[in-house]
Design an enzyme around this catalytic site. Structure first.
Site, PDB file in Angstrom:
ATOM      1  N   CYS A  28     -34.700  -9.702 -67.390  1.00 12.39           N
ATOM      2  CA  CYS A  28     -35.010  -9.303 -66.013  1.00 12.39           C
ATOM      3  C   CYS A  28     -36.461  -9.648 -65.659  1.00 12.39           C
ATOM      4  CB  CYS A  28     -34.764  -7.809 -65.845  1.00 12.39           C
ATOM      5  SG  CYS A  28     -35.252  -7.166 -64.231  1.00 12.39           S
ATOM      6  N   CYS A  61     -39.994  -6.453 -63.604  1.00 14.07           N
ATOM      7  CA  CYS A  61     -41.212  -5.783 -64.065  1.00 14.07           C
ATOM      8  C   CYS A  61     -42.060  -6.775 -64.856  1.00 14.07           C
ATOM      9  CB  CYS A  61     -40.876  -4.584 -64.951  1.00 14.07           C
ATOM     10  SG  CYS A  61     -40.150  -3.198 -64.043  1.00 14.07           S
ATOM     11  N   CYS A 112     -31.706   0.556 -64.268  1.00 15.16           N
ATOM     12  CA  CYS A 112     -33.075   0.126 -63.946  1.00 15.16           C
ATOM     13  C   CYS A 112     -33.968   1.349 -64.020  1.00 15.16           C
ATOM     14  CB  CYS A 112     -33.132  -0.494 -62.552  1.00 15.16           C
ATOM     15  SG  CYS A 112     -34.818  -0.938 -62.042  1.00 15.16           S
ATOM     16  N   GLN A 145     -41.626   1.656 -47.042  1.00 16.50           N
ATOM     17  CA  GLN A 145     -42.269   1.569 -48.345  1.00 16.50           C
ATOM     18  C   GLN A 145     -41.342   2.096 -49.438  1.00 16.50           C
ATOM     19  OE1 GLN A 145     -45.041   0.139 -49.196  1.00 16.50           O
ATOM     20  NE2 GLN A 145     -45.934  -0.272 -47.180  1.00 16.50           N
ATOM     21  N   TYR A 163     -48.287  -5.826 -36.417  1.00 12.31           N
ATOM     22  CA  TYR A 163     -47.211  -5.892 -37.413  1.00 12.31           C
ATOM     23  C   TYR A 163     -46.757  -4.455 -37.692  1.00 12.31           C
ATOM     24  CZ  TYR A 163     -49.785 -10.281 -38.195  1.00 12.31           C
ATOM     25  OH  TYR A 163     -50.470 -11.463 -38.037  1.00 12.31           O
ATOM     26  N   GLU A 177     -44.664  -5.797 -32.829  1.00  9.89           N
ATOM     27  CA  GLU A 177     -43.718  -6.101 -33.909  1.00  9.89           C
ATOM     28  C   GLU A 177     -42.735  -7.144 -33.409  1.00  9.89           C
ATOM     29  OE1 GLU A 177     -41.658  -6.673 -37.037  1.00  9.89           O
ATOM     30  OE2 GLU A 177     -43.334  -5.252 -37.191  1.00  9.89           O
ATOM     31  N   ASP A 215     -51.457  -4.937 -40.572  1.00 11.74           N
ATOM     32  CA  ASP A 215     -50.569  -4.752 -41.723  1.00 11.74           C
ATOM     33  C   ASP A 215     -49.615  -5.939 -41.794  1.00 11.74           C
ATOM     34  OD1 ASP A 215     -49.126  -3.755 -43.845  1.00 11.74           O
ATOM     35  OD2 ASP A 215     -48.059  -2.244 -42.677  1.00 11.74           O
ATOM     36  N   CYS A 227     -50.517  -6.416 -48.933  1.00 10.56           N
ATOM     37  CA  CYS A 227     -49.688  -6.362 -50.137  1.00 10.56           C
ATOM     38  C   CYS A 227     -49.924  -7.575 -51.026  1.00 10.56           C
ATOM     39  CB  CYS A 227     -48.210  -6.250 -49.779  1.00 10.56           C
ATOM     40  SG  CYS A 227     -47.587  -7.620 -48.781  1.00 10.56           S
TER      41      CYS A 227
END
Length: 410
Positions: free
Chosen positions: A85, A88, A168, A241, A270, A294, A339, A366
């Site tokens: 996977c 992570c 998971c 989130q 945004y 937006e 954002d 991000c």
């Protein structure tokens, strides 16, 4: 490997690992060739298997650790290994060292792309902070891929190959209890993907997707979220989130940096479903004004539904760059929340925001690289990065969230 010979795909080579790099890798070199190595830690001596070759660099997985770093731990998930996977990146890294890793990446991007000096980074006190809840069981939204025989799972790193899994460990406990995964779970012969949601309002849903068309399997089609002192109702596919503590954490950081005042005018660019707009509206009050921009239809609809009780919030359905360039929104404005998506705001948006003359901009990012590039545009226009906070919204992964305060010349 013989001196002077280039690497070959699937070749195994012994190497010493150097500093961390963006993307969950560490940097190493073999005969002068750069190799980005996953599943490694700085200072380790490993045997790495080459997974990709590119012009000027290669990618590899550390398959055997010959000399381990002190911060290495056994990954809690059996799927968090080379060739399995890819969800992570950092399960082999001790918790405190994961924060150090992300802090180092943020600092490197600020010096390399934003052109900040080491002294400027020191003054900012760049540090990634943990959120409450620990490293496992936090992810409240997971979209599983489905393989050719109907098993749900997650993708390999940089691949479309599905790795079927039975659990998971970073998934919210309510998601882990769902009978979605093999063995023993449902099969999905007609689906391309299965999306699961466990909201902060207590709703749990499963949605199957076939050629992009969603079908609700269980749970409500709209889920409740709680953040910024409000309850939100959203379609399960709307952006929210994924860490339960993330929304309030980001709102708190933005309000702390901007310190909105009664009567001020604010932009939420945004703006999505309106999380920051609602928080700004509460601070500027009925004598102030908040404009949310937006472009995604679902986000606009969610914002209009959830902010209907706030008449001093205007919602503009448009791309941010279009709204600014075509003057669908115009200054003066006092405070701005930026954002943007992972690609960043971009120079034209930054220039138009600066031209509107706000007293402060809070930039929620991000992606540290995109953030750093936009900071460089701001500083080129005379602005400065006055404060920066980093948050580990995505434990066990290489991702990090930033909230930076940008101020105009004094």
């Amino acid at each position: 490997m013989a001196p002077g010979r280039g690497l070959e795909e699937a070749e195994r080579v012994e190497l010493t690992v150097d500093a961390v790099a963006p993307g969950g890798h560490c940097v190493a070199r073999v005969d002068g060739q750069v190799v980005f190595v996953r599943h490694a830690l700085p200072g380790e001596r490993v045997v790495a298997e080459v997974t990709e070759l590119h012009r000027g660099f290669a990618r590899a997985d550390a398959v055997t650790v010959l000399q381990a770093a002190p911060d290495r731990v056994e990954p809690p998930c059996p799927y968090a290994k080379p060739g399995r996977c890819g969800g992570c990146d950092l399960q082999h890294v001790a918790p405190a060292a994961q924060l150090d890793w992300k802090t180092a990446v943020v600092r490197e991007q600020l010096t390399r792309l934003a052109k900040l000096t080491d002294a400027e980074c020191d003054a900012l006190g760049v540090r990634v902070e943990a959120l409450p809840g620990g490293l496992l069981g936090w992810r409240s939204r997971i979209r599983y891929a489905v393989d050719g025989v109907g098993r749900a799972g997650l993708l390999k790193h940089r691949s479309h190959e599905v790795v079927p899994i039975d659990r998971c460990l970073i998934a919210h406990p309510a998601i882990q209890e769902l009978p979605v995964l093999a063995p023993g779970g449902a099969r999905w012969p007609d689906a391309d993907a299965v999306e699961t949601v466990a909201s902060t309002g207590g709703d749990v849903t499963v949605t199957a997707y076939a050629e992009g068309v969603p079908t609700t399997v269980s749970g409500p089609e709209r889920v409740r979220e709680r953040a910024a002192g409000r309850e939100w109702a959203l379609p399960t596919s709307s952006f929210w989130q994924v860490h339960p503590a993330a929304a309030d954490t980001l709102v708190g950081a933005v309000l702390e940096q901007l310190d909105p005042r009664p009567g001020e005018r604010a932009w939420d660019l945004y703006g999505g479903a309106g999380l920051f707009a609602a928080a700004l509206a509460a601070r500027v009050g009925d004598t102030g004004r908040v404009t949310l921009v937006e472009s995604a239809e679902q986000g606009v609809t969610a914002a209009r539904d959830n902010l209907a009780d706030l008449p001093h919030v205007e919602i503009v359905a448009a791309r941010v760059e279009t709204a600014l360039a075509r003057r669908r929104i115009t200054g003066p404005v006092d405070v701005v929340v930026l954002d943007p998506p992972r690609s960043g705001a971009g120079a034209p948006v930054v220039r138009d925001v600066v031209a509107a003359g706000p007293r402060a901009v809070a930039y929620v990012a991000c992606d540290p690289a995109a953030f750093a590039r936009d900071v460089h545009t701001f500083t080129g226009l005379g602005w400065r990065l006055a404060a920066l906070r980093g948050f580990d919204l995505f434990p066990m992964t290489q991702h990090v969230e930033l909230v930076g305060l940008l101020l105009p010349p004094a």
